[in-house]
Motif scaffolding. Structure first.
Motif, PDB file in Angstrom:
ATOM      1  N   LEU A 106      -1.130   0.121 -10.778  1.00 53.76           N
ATOM      2  CA  LEU A 106      -0.030  -0.571 -11.454  1.00 53.76           C
ATOM      3  C   LEU A 106       1.322  -0.032 -10.996  1.00 53.76           C
ATOM      4  O   LEU A 106       2.287  -0.792 -10.873  1.00 53.76           O
ATOM      5  CB  LEU A 106      -0.175  -0.445 -12.969  1.00 53.76           C
ATOM      6  CG  LEU A 106      -1.292  -1.273 -13.581  1.00 53.76           C
ATOM      7  CD1 LEU A 106      -1.464  -0.927 -15.051  1.00 53.76           C
ATOM      8  CD2 LEU A 106      -1.025  -2.749 -13.416  1.00 53.76           C
ATOM      9  N   ASN A 107       1.376   1.265 -10.727  1.00 55.06           N
ATOM     10  CA  ASN A 107       2.612   1.844 -10.225  1.00 55.06           C
ATOM     11  C   ASN A 107       2.925   1.329  -8.821  1.00 55.06           C
ATOM     12  O   ASN A 107       4.086   1.100  -8.483  1.00 55.06           O
ATOM     13  CB  ASN A 107       2.498   3.375 -10.222  1.00 55.06           C
ATOM     14  CG  ASN A 107       3.833   4.046 -10.286  1.00 55.06           C
ATOM     15  OD1 ASN A 107       4.827   3.501  -9.848  1.00 55.06           O
ATOM     16  ND2 ASN A 107       3.845   5.244 -10.839  1.00 55.06           N
ATOM     17  N   ASN A 111       6.319  -0.600  -7.846  1.00 56.74           N
ATOM     18  CA  ASN A 111       7.189  -0.229  -6.718  1.00 56.74           C
ATOM     19  C   ASN A 111       7.314  -1.347  -5.696  1.00 56.74           C
ATOM     20  O   ASN A 111       8.394  -1.554  -5.134  1.00 56.74           O
ATOM     21  CB  ASN A 111       6.678   1.051  -6.049  1.00 56.74           C
ATOM     22  CG  ASN A 111       7.042   2.277  -6.846  1.00 56.74           C
ATOM     23  OD1 ASN A 111       8.173   2.429  -7.265  1.00 56.74           O
ATOM     24  ND2 ASN A 111       6.077   3.143  -7.081  1.00 56.74           N
ATOM     25  N   LEU A 112       6.247  -2.077  -5.459  1.00 53.38           N
ATOM     26  CA  LEU A 112       6.315  -3.175  -4.496  1.00 53.38           C
ATOM     27  C   LEU A 112       7.139  -4.337  -5.030  1.00 53.38           C
ATOM     28  O   LEU A 112       7.863  -4.985  -4.272  1.00 53.38           O
ATOM     29  CB  LEU A 112       4.918  -3.623  -4.099  1.00 53.38           C
ATOM     30  CG  LEU A 112       4.151  -2.615  -3.231  1.00 53.38           C
ATOM     31  CD1 LEU A 112       2.714  -3.061  -3.039  1.00 53.38           C
ATOM     32  CD2 LEU A 112       4.838  -2.409  -1.900  1.00 53.38           C
ATOM     33  N   VAL A 113       7.045  -4.614  -6.321  1.00 51.79           N
ATOM     34  CA  VAL A 113       7.868  -5.675  -6.920  1.00 51.79           C
ATOM     35  C   VAL A 113       9.345  -5.296  -6.850  1.00 51.79           C
ATOM     36  O   VAL A 113      10.189  -6.125  -6.494  1.00 51.79           O
ATOM     37  CB  VAL A 113       7.435  -5.955  -8.378  1.00 51.79           C
ATOM     38  CG1 VAL A 113       8.479  -6.744  -9.143  1.00 51.79           C
ATOM     39  CG2 VAL A 113       6.105  -6.686  -8.394  1.00 51.79           C
ATOM     40  N   ILE A 114       9.657  -4.037  -7.149  1.00 49.00           N
ATOM     41  CA  ILE A 114      11.048  -3.596  -7.067  1.00 49.00           C
ATOM     42  C   ILE A 114      11.547  -3.674  -5.633  1.00 49.00           C
ATOM     43  O   ILE A 114      12.665  -4.136  -5.374  1.00 49.00           O
ATOM     44  CB  ILE A 114      11.196  -2.175  -7.651  1.00 49.00           C
ATOM     45  CG1 ILE A 114      11.060  -2.259  -9.160  1.00 49.00           C
ATOM     46  CG2 ILE A 114      12.532  -1.554  -7.263  1.00 49.00           C
ATOM     47  CD1 ILE A 114      11.083  -0.947  -9.854  1.00 49.00           C
ATOM     48  N   PHE A 115      10.716  -3.240  -4.676  1.00 48.11           N
ATOM     49  CA  PHE A 115      11.120  -3.349  -3.268  1.00 48.11           C
ATOM     50  C   PHE A 115      11.359  -4.805  -2.889  1.00 48.11           C
ATOM     51  O   PHE A 115      12.356  -5.135  -2.253  1.00 48.11           O
ATOM     52  CB  PHE A 115      10.071  -2.741  -2.339  1.00 48.11           C
ATOM     53  CG  PHE A 115      10.243  -3.193  -0.928  1.00 48.11           C
ATOM     54  CD1 PHE A 115      11.269  -2.691  -0.145  1.00 48.11           C
ATOM     55  CD2 PHE A 115       9.426  -4.180  -0.397  1.00 48.11           C
ATOM     56  CE1 PHE A 115      11.462  -3.148   1.144  1.00 48.11           C
ATOM     57  CE2 PHE A 115       9.610  -4.638   0.888  1.00 48.11           C
ATOM     58  CZ  PHE A 115      10.629  -4.122   1.667  1.00 48.11           C
ATOM     59  N   TRP A 116      10.436  -5.676  -3.283  1.00 45.96           N
ATOM     60  CA  TRP A 116      10.550  -7.088  -2.917  1.00 45.96           C
ATOM     61  C   TRP A 116      11.839  -7.692  -3.476  1.00 45.96           C
ATOM     62  O   TRP A 116      12.555  -8.418  -2.777  1.00 45.96           O
ATOM     63  CB  TRP A 116       9.316  -7.833  -3.422  1.00 45.96           C
ATOM     64  CG  TRP A 116       9.345  -9.289  -3.179  1.00 45.96           C
ATOM     65  CD1 TRP A 116       9.312  -9.930  -1.986  1.00 45.96           C
ATOM     66  CD2 TRP A 116       9.424 -10.314  -4.180  1.00 45.96           C
ATOM     67  NE1 TRP A 116       9.357 -11.287  -2.178  1.00 45.96           N
ATOM     68  CE2 TRP A 116       9.420 -11.550  -3.522  1.00 45.96           C
ATOM     69  CE3 TRP A 116       9.477 -10.303  -5.567  1.00 45.96           C
ATOM     70  CZ2 TRP A 116       9.492 -12.752  -4.199  1.00 45.96           C
ATOM     71  CZ3 TRP A 116       9.540 -11.499  -6.244  1.00 45.96           C
ATOM     72  CH2 TRP A 116       9.548 -12.707  -5.551  1.00 45.96           C
ATOM     73  N   LEU A 117      12.139  -7.398  -4.731  1.00 47.58           N
ATOM     74  CA  LEU A 117      13.365  -7.927  -5.340  1.00 47.58           C
ATOM     75  C   LEU A 117      14.609  -7.357  -4.670  1.00 47.58           C
ATOM     76  O   LEU A 117      15.583  -8.086  -4.421  1.00 47.58           O
ATOM     77  CB  LEU A 117      13.383  -7.643  -6.840  1.00 47.58           C
ATOM     78  CG  LEU A 117      12.382  -8.436  -7.669  1.00 47.58           C
ATOM     79  CD1 LEU A 117      12.355  -7.930  -9.106  1.00 47.58           C
ATOM     80  CD2 LEU A 117      12.696  -9.917  -7.627  1.00 47.58           C
TER      81      LEU A 117
END
Length: 158
Positions: A106-107, A111-117
């Motif tokens: 989940l972490n 982190n990947l969602v934050i990077f993508w955004l």
């Protein structure tokens, strides 16, 4: 009012402080996502008191403290906490080490969602170093779990 009424909010504030506390560059690379870890514990322990709404508000505070665009951390936290809250009954039955693996996954999602955004809003590029907090979060999970469970039991939070 007693500490019992504010213990969850106090633990989230401590996590926010740990998230922005200055550290040397070599250590900062491995800093776990304290806010996500603390919210994950409270969602597993008390899903009726800590939920996606709390994750959204905490994410807004984290966006302001870190200086990112408003909503990036909120969206990432809401997504991961939603997945965790939807499966909390199953995850409660796992051992702490199995939970650490799930928290790590989940972490990684967080982190990947934050990077993508951030990639959509700015021109940053992916580095493997962005995923070091995943490993440190998996290592820290048993300790966070133990500490917050002790606090919850001593204060008799339900």
């Amino acid at each position: 009012m007693s500490l019992r009424n504010y213990s969850i909010a106090l633990s989230i504030i401590i996590a926010l402080v740990l998230q922005i506390m200055p550290m040397p560059a070599m250590v900062d690379l491995y800093r776990p996502d304290w806010v996500m870890l603390v919210l994950s514990y409270w969602v597993l322990a008390l899903p009726n008191r800590v939920n996606v709404g709390v994750a959204f508000i905490t994410g807004l505070f984290l966006d302001i403290l870190v200086g990112t665009s408003i909503g990036i951390h909120s969206f990432g936290l809401c997504l991961t906490i939603y997945v965790l809250a939807a499966n909390y009954q199953r995850l409660r039955n796992y051992s702490v080490w199995q939970q650490a693996i799930v928290i790590g996954l989940l972490n990684a999602l967080y982190n990947l969602v934050i990077f993508w955004l951030q990639h959509l809003l700015t021109d940053i590029y992916f580095l493997f170093d962005y995923l070091w907090p995943v490993a440190s979060a998996m290592v820290m999970w048993p300790w966070i779990f133990w500490l917050l469970r002790k606090v919850r039991r001593q204060l008799r939070l339900h």
